[in-house]
Design a protein around this motif. Structure first.
Motif, PDB file in Angstrom:
ATOM      1  N   CYS A 191      17.868  10.861  -9.585  1.00  0.00           N
ATOM      2  CA  CYS A 191      17.971   9.427  -9.897  1.00  0.00           C
ATOM      3  C   CYS A 191      18.105   8.617  -8.606  1.00  0.00           C
ATOM      4  CB  CYS A 191      19.171   9.202 -10.824  1.00  0.00           C
ATOM      5  SG  CYS A 191      19.842   7.543 -10.776  1.00  0.00           S
ATOM      6  N   GLY A 192      18.969   9.056  -7.709  1.00  0.00           N
ATOM      7  CA  GLY A 192      19.186   8.338  -6.450  1.00  0.00           C
ATOM      8  C   GLY A 192      17.929   8.303  -5.599  1.00  0.00           C
ATOM      9  N   HIS A 193      17.209   9.417  -5.609  1.00  0.00           N
ATOM     10  CA  HIS A 193      15.960   9.493  -4.837  1.00  0.00           C
ATOM     11  C   HIS A 193      14.922   8.518  -5.402  1.00  0.00           C
ATOM     12  CE1 HIS A 193      13.138  11.559  -2.120  1.00  0.00           C
ATOM     13  NE2 HIS A 193      12.243  11.384  -3.081  1.00  0.00           N
ATOM     14  N   HIS A 194      14.787   8.493  -6.725  1.00  0.00           N
ATOM     15  CA  HIS A 194      13.869   7.525  -7.364  1.00  0.00           C
ATOM     16  C   HIS A 194      14.306   6.100  -7.051  1.00  0.00           C
ATOM     17  CE1 HIS A 194      11.512  10.451  -9.428  1.00  0.00           C
ATOM     18  NE2 HIS A 194      12.474  10.853 -10.237  1.00  0.00           N
ATOM     19  N   LEU A 195      15.603   5.868  -7.099  1.00  0.00           N
ATOM     20  CA  LEU A 195      16.126   4.522  -6.845  1.00  0.00           C
ATOM     21  C   LEU A 195      15.756   4.061  -5.437  1.00  0.00           C
ATOM     22  CD1 LEU A 195      17.915   2.155  -7.832  1.00  0.00           C
ATOM     23  CD2 LEU A 195      19.890   3.392  -6.924  1.00  0.00           C
ATOM     24  N   LEU A 196      15.936   4.937  -4.442  1.00  0.00           N
ATOM     25  CA  LEU A 196      15.585   4.571  -3.066  1.00  0.00           C
ATOM     26  C   LEU A 196      14.096   4.242  -2.959  1.00  0.00           C
ATOM     27  CD1 LEU A 196      17.640   7.202  -0.994  1.00  0.00           C
ATOM     28  CD2 LEU A 196      18.113   4.757  -1.275  1.00  0.00           C
ATOM     29  N   THR A 197      13.274   5.050  -3.642  1.00  0.00           N
ATOM     30  CA  THR A 197      11.833   4.820  -3.612  1.00  0.00           C
ATOM     31  C   THR A 197      11.490   3.473  -4.257  1.00  0.00           C
ATOM     32  OG1 THR A 197      11.609   7.208  -3.881  1.00  0.00           O
ATOM     33  CG2 THR A 197       9.617   5.913  -4.172  1.00  0.00           C
ATOM     34  N   GLN A 198      12.122   3.183  -5.406  1.00  0.00           N
ATOM     35  CA  GLN A 198      11.886   1.898  -6.088  1.00  0.00           C
ATOM     36  C   GLN A 198      12.282   0.722  -5.193  1.00  0.00           C
ATOM     37  OE1 GLN A 198      13.408   3.961 -10.135  1.00  0.00           O
ATOM     38  NE2 GLN A 198      14.127   1.880  -9.847  1.00  0.00           N
ATOM     39  N   LEU A 199      13.465   0.826  -4.590  1.00  0.00           N
ATOM     40  CA  LEU A 199      13.976  -0.287  -3.778  1.00  0.00           C
ATOM     41  C   LEU A 199      13.103  -0.493  -2.539  1.00  0.00           C
ATOM     42  CD1 LEU A 199      17.835   0.321  -4.001  1.00  0.00           C
ATOM     43  CD2 LEU A 199      16.451  -1.268  -5.346  1.00  0.00           C
ATOM     44  N   ALA A 200      12.601   0.629  -1.994  1.00  0.00           N
ATOM     45  CA  ALA A 200      11.747   0.536  -0.799  1.00  0.00           C
ATOM     46  C   ALA A 200      10.454  -0.206  -1.108  1.00  0.00           C
ATOM     47  CB  ALA A 200      11.449   1.932  -0.269  1.00  0.00           C
ATOM     48  N   ALA A 201      10.047  -0.177  -2.397  1.00  0.00           N
ATOM     49  CA  ALA A 201       8.795  -0.820  -2.788  1.00  0.00           C
ATOM     50  C   ALA A 201       9.022  -2.217  -3.376  1.00  0.00           C
ATOM     51  CB  ALA A 201       8.073   0.057  -3.811  1.00  0.00           C
ATOM     52  N   SER A 202      10.267  -2.652  -3.430  1.00  0.00           N
ATOM     53  CA  SER A 202      10.577  -3.919  -4.106  1.00  0.00           C
ATOM     54  C   SER A 202      10.716  -5.071  -3.112  1.00  0.00           C
ATOM     55  CB  SER A 202      11.870  -3.767  -4.915  1.00  0.00           C
ATOM     56  OG  SER A 202      12.350  -5.041  -5.287  1.00  0.00           O
ATOM     57  N   GLN A 203       9.773  -6.003  -3.169  1.00  0.00           N
ATOM     58  CA  GLN A 203       9.862  -7.185  -2.288  1.00  0.00           C
ATOM     59  C   GLN A 203      11.079  -8.014  -2.652  1.00  0.00           C
ATOM     60  OE1 GLN A 203       8.277  -7.634   0.533  1.00  0.00           O
ATOM     61  NE2 GLN A 203       7.299  -5.689   0.041  1.00  0.00           N
ATOM     62  N   GLU A 204      11.404  -8.036  -3.962  1.00  0.00           N
ATOM     63  CA  GLU A 204      12.573  -8.805  -4.408  1.00  0.00           C
ATOM     64  C   GLU A 204      13.838  -8.280  -3.719  1.00  0.00           C
ATOM     65  OE1 GLU A 204      13.171  -8.897  -8.656  1.00  0.00           O
ATOM     66  OE2 GLU A 204      15.091  -9.943  -8.430  1.00  0.00           O
ATOM     67  N   PHE A 205      13.937  -6.952  -3.654  1.00  0.00           N
ATOM     68  CA  PHE A 205      15.122  -6.353  -3.034  1.00  0.00           C
ATOM     69  C   PHE A 205      15.137  -6.558  -1.526  1.00  0.00           C
ATOM     70  CE2 PHE A 205      17.353  -2.592  -1.208  1.00  0.00           C
ATOM     71  CZ  PHE A 205      18.615  -2.903  -1.684  1.00  0.00           C
ATOM     72  N   LEU A 206      13.992  -6.321  -0.887  1.00  0.00           N
ATOM     73  CA  LEU A 206      13.932  -6.391   0.581  1.00  0.00           C
ATOM     74  C   LEU A 206      14.111  -7.832   1.073  1.00  0.00           C
ATOM     75  CD1 LEU A 206      11.019  -3.868   1.136  1.00  0.00           C
ATOM     76  CD2 LEU A 206      13.440  -3.490   1.580  1.00  0.00           C
ATOM     77  N   GLY A 207      13.838  -8.795   0.180  1.00  0.00           N
ATOM     78  CA  GLY A 207      13.969 -10.199   0.569  1.00  0.00           C
ATOM     79  C   GLY A 207      15.401 -10.719   0.478  1.00  0.00           C
ATOM     80  N   ARG A 208      16.298  -9.860  -0.015  1.00  0.00           N
ATOM     81  CA  ARG A 208      17.684 -10.307  -0.182  1.00  0.00           C
ATOM     82  C   ARG A 208      18.422 -10.347   1.152  1.00  0.00           C
ATOM     83  NH1 ARG A 208      20.542  -7.333  -5.178  1.00  0.00           N
ATOM     84  NH2 ARG A 208      19.751  -8.728  -6.768  1.00  0.00           N
TER      85      ARG A 208
END
Ligand SMILES: [Zn+2]
Length: 421
Positions: A400-417
């Motif tokens: 789950c944590g590994h998937h989460l990191l992958t999702q966040l790495a691909a999320s402009q919404e997250f990286l823009g925070r």
């Protein structure tokens, strides 16, 4: 790392590492590792060796938090924090807190050297349980800038202040401000055992925390008339302990009727406290918790009304005082949703729940988006050497944590925070 076999293997390593850290203890034959104790230094040395193999730069901040940084793709990349606490209660198990730190190291390992658009800072908080100084969260409070002179002056039972303990550990209390979260922090993730029976009763390995409950702690004093147990007829008594007892049952009844509310009378003292004397005074505490501040305060108001009416009917008076009043802390909605997706991707059914206990994530949430993932706790047992975690659940948490990191790495919404600090 993609295969479930690989996550299972990593989970074995995580569990072995938790058990290894449990051997660093102030008590022979049991685990007790309090704030800035000598075994904490051994714990840091051991964990640092795992972190350094992964290319992380390791340091200990001025309140003794272990902090290890795994760089992102570029030098200016933001960072996320993943961690939990390394201190324990007396006679502890191997997983409370520690699992969240060791699992974070496992997640960095699962990347196999791959860099993400954010760095990962693994944090092992020095103090969460409040055992040594009676004040919890000293480690995480330093990250949000809430370790002040008053806190530094608190003394342990040997008369050693927090400030002195920091110096004795070889750290500089004047550098505590450097422990504060930097502006590049995108959020905080904490994996933690549930420490309760809910996920087990549902047959689910992982849960996602929506909020950490708010709580009130109060002390009630019922005052009647102490008198002779043999000569005072039942209808002429003003029995303080009987009034308190009726109210305690009312507390339980109302809590049972109010969804998701928990209320506990954990301490009762009757005075004068003799077999042949009607109690004149009775002191009772109340601990009441709910994820909704409104539900909690409405129930509390009702319990106060009931205490007054029960007391009045029995010719007893009641007074109360508040010992603690703390609102619920919501976890970050975006991260919570991302965690749900990640749990599903790991092949599990997520369960949204409140945390009935306080955690470091509650403190970090003051300054940065925070989120928590709970692992099923066998038997709901924690703060005991019998505390455990299923190997399969740890593997699912890693996946789950590994998937989460992958999702966040691909999320402009997250990286823009940006950090709210
Ligand atoms: Zn904990």
């Amino acid at each position: 790392m993609q295969t479930s076999t690989a996550f299972a293997k990593l989970a074995e390593e995580v569990i072995a590492r938790c058990q290894k850290l449990a051997s660093f203890s102030e008590d022979p034959g049991g685990t007790r590792r309090t704030f800035l104790s000598a075994p904490m230094r051994d714990c840091h040395r051991e964990a640092s060796s795992w972190m350094k193999i992964l290319g992380m730069s390791v340091s200990v901040d001025a309140v003794g938090n272990l902090r290890a940084f795994y760089a992102g793709t570029s030098p200016g990349a933001p960072r996320i924090l993943i961690g939990s606490h390394l201190d324990t209660v007396p006679n502890a198990g191997a997983f409370d807190g520690v699992l969240g730190v060791v699992l974070a190291v496992g997640l960095v390992e699962s990347l196999g050297g791959l860099k993400l658009p954010f760095g990962i800072e693994v944090v092992g908080f020095s103090e969460e349980e409040g055992v040594r100084f009676g004040v919890p969260f000293i480690g995480s409070r330093a990250l949000v800038g809430r370790v002040d002179d008053e806190l530094l002056g608190w003394k342990d039972e040997r008369g050693i202040s927090v400030r002195k303990a920091i110096q004795d550990f070889g750290l500089n209390p004047n550098e505590i401000s450097k422990a504060v979260l930097s502006d590049d922090v995108l959020g905080f993730l904490e994996f933690h055992i549930e420490q309760g029976p809910v996920l087990e009763s549902l047959g689910r390995p992982l849960g996602v925390v929506q909020a950490i409950v708010g709580q009130n702690r109060l002390e009630f004093n019922f005052s009647g008339q102490a008198n002779h147990a043999g000569t005072t007829p039942m209808n002429l008594r003003r029995d303080a302990v009987a009034a308190a007892a009726e109210w305690i049952v009312a507390v339980e009844n109302l809590a049972r009727r109010t969804a998701d509310l928990v209320a506990t009378v954990g301490f009762v003292e009757a005075k004068p406290g003799a077999t042949n004397v009607i109690a004149g005074e009775t002191r009772a505490t109340l601990d009441i918790r709910h994820a909704s501040d409104r539900a909690r305060t409405e129930t509390l108001d009702e319990l106060i009304r009931q205490a007054e009416s029960i007391a009045a009917r029995r010719g007893v008076t009641v007074k109360w005082r508040t010992l603690l009043s703390q609102n619920a802390v919501a976890m970050d909605a975006f991260l919570t949703e991302q965690i749900e997706h990640a749990i599903q991707k790991a092949g599990c059914e997520p369960h949204r729940m409140a945390s009935g206990a306080g955690h470091d994530a509650m403190i970090l949430a003051e300054k940065t988006p925070a989120a928590m993932i709970f692992l099923r706790t066998p038997g709901g047992i924690s703060h005991d050497p019998a505390e455990s975690a299923h190997l399969d659940d740890v593997a699912k948490a890693l996946e789950c944590g590994h998937h989460l990191l992958t999702q966040l790495a691909a999320s402009q919404e997250f990286l823009g925070r940006t950090c709210r600090a």
